[in-house]
Design a protein around this motif. Structure first.
Motif, PDB file in Angstrom:
ATOM      1  N   SER A 154       0.848  -1.197   0.000  1.00  0.00           N
ATOM      2  CA  SER A 154       0.000   0.000   0.000  1.00  0.00           C
ATOM      3  C   SER A 154       0.884   1.247   0.000  1.00  0.00           C
ATOM      4  O   SER A 154       2.089   1.172   0.260  1.00  0.00           O
ATOM      5  CB  SER A 154      -0.939   0.012   1.215  1.00  0.00           C
ATOM      6  OG  SER A 154      -0.199   0.007   2.423  1.00  0.00           O
ATOM      7  N   VAL A 155       0.272   2.371  -0.281  1.00  0.00           N
ATOM      8  CA  VAL A 155       1.034   3.611  -0.400  1.00  0.00           C
ATOM      9  C   VAL A 155       1.656   3.999   0.944  1.00  0.00           C
ATOM     10  O   VAL A 155       1.040   3.852   2.003  1.00  0.00           O
ATOM     11  CB  VAL A 155       0.138   4.743  -0.947  1.00  0.00           C
ATOM     12  CG1 VAL A 155      -0.955   5.121   0.030  1.00  0.00           C
ATOM     13  CG2 VAL A 155       0.976   5.967  -1.314  1.00  0.00           C
ATOM     14  N   THR A 156       2.902   4.460   0.891  1.00  0.00           N
ATOM     15  CA  THR A 156       3.601   4.993   2.062  1.00  0.00           C
ATOM     16  C   THR A 156       4.166   6.358   1.709  1.00  0.00           C
ATOM     17  O   THR A 156       4.114   6.797   0.552  1.00  0.00           O
ATOM     18  CB  THR A 156       4.762   4.075   2.511  1.00  0.00           C
ATOM     19  OG1 THR A 156       5.805   4.131   1.503  1.00  0.00           O
ATOM     20  CG2 THR A 156       4.311   2.650   2.713  1.00  0.00           C
ATOM     21  N   ILE A 157       4.757   6.999   2.714  1.00  0.00           N
ATOM     22  CA  ILE A 157       5.369   8.305   2.435  1.00  0.00           C
ATOM     23  C   ILE A 157       6.545   8.183   1.474  1.00  0.00           C
ATOM     24  O   ILE A 157       6.901   9.163   0.812  1.00  0.00           O
ATOM     25  CB  ILE A 157       5.802   9.026   3.727  1.00  0.00           C
ATOM     26  CG1 ILE A 157       6.788   8.176   4.542  1.00  0.00           C
ATOM     27  CG2 ILE A 157       4.581   9.427   4.547  1.00  0.00           C
ATOM     28  CD1 ILE A 157       7.417   8.925   5.705  1.00  0.00           C
ATOM     29  N   ALA A 158       7.138   6.991   1.362  1.00  0.00           N
ATOM     30  CA  ALA A 158       8.211   6.806   0.378  1.00  0.00           C
ATOM     31  C   ALA A 158       7.681   7.023  -1.030  1.00  0.00           C
ATOM     32  O   ALA A 158       8.325   7.673  -1.868  1.00  0.00           O
ATOM     33  CB  ALA A 158       8.825   5.420   0.513  1.00  0.00           C
ATOM     34  N   ASP A 159       6.506   6.479  -1.305  1.00  0.00           N
ATOM     35  CA  ASP A 159       5.893   6.655  -2.626  1.00  0.00           C
ATOM     36  C   ASP A 159       5.582   8.122  -2.903  1.00  0.00           C
ATOM     37  O   ASP A 159       5.819   8.623  -4.012  1.00  0.00           O
ATOM     38  CB  ASP A 159       4.611   5.827  -2.718  1.00  0.00           C
ATOM     39  CG  ASP A 159       4.850   4.352  -2.455  1.00  0.00           C
ATOM     40  OD1 ASP A 159       5.644   3.744  -3.182  1.00  0.00           O
ATOM     41  OD2 ASP A 159       4.230   3.817  -1.518  1.00  0.00           O
ATOM     42  N   LEU A 160       5.057   8.805  -1.902  1.00  0.00           N
ATOM     43  CA  LEU A 160       4.728  10.218  -2.064  1.00  0.00           C
ATOM     44  C   LEU A 160       5.990  11.043  -2.295  1.00  0.00           C
ATOM     45  O   LEU A 160       6.016  11.952  -3.130  1.00  0.00           O
ATOM     46  CB  LEU A 160       3.980  10.733  -0.838  1.00  0.00           C
ATOM     47  CG  LEU A 160       2.705   9.977  -0.456  1.00  0.00           C
ATOM     48  CD1 LEU A 160       2.049  10.621   0.756  1.00  0.00           C
ATOM     49  CD2 LEU A 160       1.731   9.920  -1.630  1.00  0.00           C
TER      50      LEU A 160
END
Length: 221
Positions: A154-160
């Motif tokens: 799932s999306v994490t702050i790394a992706d952002l």
């Protein structure tokens, strides 16, 4: 939640504030998007903890500074930062690596005339160049995780962070970097598309005030 009614202060550009804006939006946090104009910065600068932006002001007056410290706090409070220490370290690793890409690219053409600097940065982004090499490593690392995201399912702050830094890279902020510099990196592009197509991210950009200008690199993918 301690983040409710917080205020994120940054300039009126994506820059180093956008990843936190997106994290707060995905986390359904009510916050003030405090966008200052550049002429206000000389007066504000000495009032910030480290002479830099962004800053995050909590409802009790607590001020947190430094981009990644703010983003990690928001991530922890919104479920966008892993509780598992190894997974959290992977998130930190990827954010640090993404930060290196901009720093390396900035070094290209230092001290050269504008046209020569732009030519040097273009070379950096081509196969064999320093920026290309870092993007390739990042792409490989993303690809080693199952699914489209960088860590976990799932999306994490790394992706952002990766999404925003890569969008900044091709936004025109770095003179000479081609707008298609990311096109050959399949895993990175899939991650960028996954972030940009997240319902909360779509809503964030769709609801921006008309006076807010966002580079085309942050547009729908």
């Amino acid at each position: 939640m301690a983040l409710e009614n917080c205020k994120l202060t940054y300039f009126g550009i994506p820059g180093r504030g956008e990843a936190t804006r997106l994290a707060l939006s995905i986390g359904n946090v009510e916050f003030t998007d405090d966008r200052i104009v550049f002429k206000e910065w000389p007066e504000l600068k000495p009032k910030t903890p480290w002479g830099s932006l962004p800053t995050l002001t909590l409802s009790d007056g607590t001020v947190i500074a430094q981009q990644r410290a703010i983003l990690r706090l928001v991530g922890k409070m919104t479920g966008l930062y892993p509780t598992d220490p190894i997974a959290a370290a992977r998130v930190d690793e990827l954010m640090d690596a993404a930060e290196d890409i901009g720093a390396v690219t900035m070094k290209a053409g230092v001290g050269l005339e504008q046209a020569e600097k732009e030519a040097a940065r273009k070379v950096y982004c081509e196969e064999g160049g320093a920026t290309y090499g870092l993007l390739q490593r990042l792409d490989t690392k993303i690809g080693s995780n199952e699914g489209v995201f960088a860590v976990g399912d799932s999306v994490t702050i790394a992706d952002l962070y990766i999404y925003c830094n890569s969008s900044n890279l091709i936004s025109g902020l770095f003179d000479g970097v081609p707008t298609n510099a990311l096109d050959g990196f399949e895993n990175l592009m899939a991650l960028r598309k996954a972030v940009r197509s997240h319902p909360s991210v779509i809503q964030w950009y769709d609801n921006l005030d008309d006076g807010v200008t966002v580079p085309a690199s942050f547009g729908a993918l």
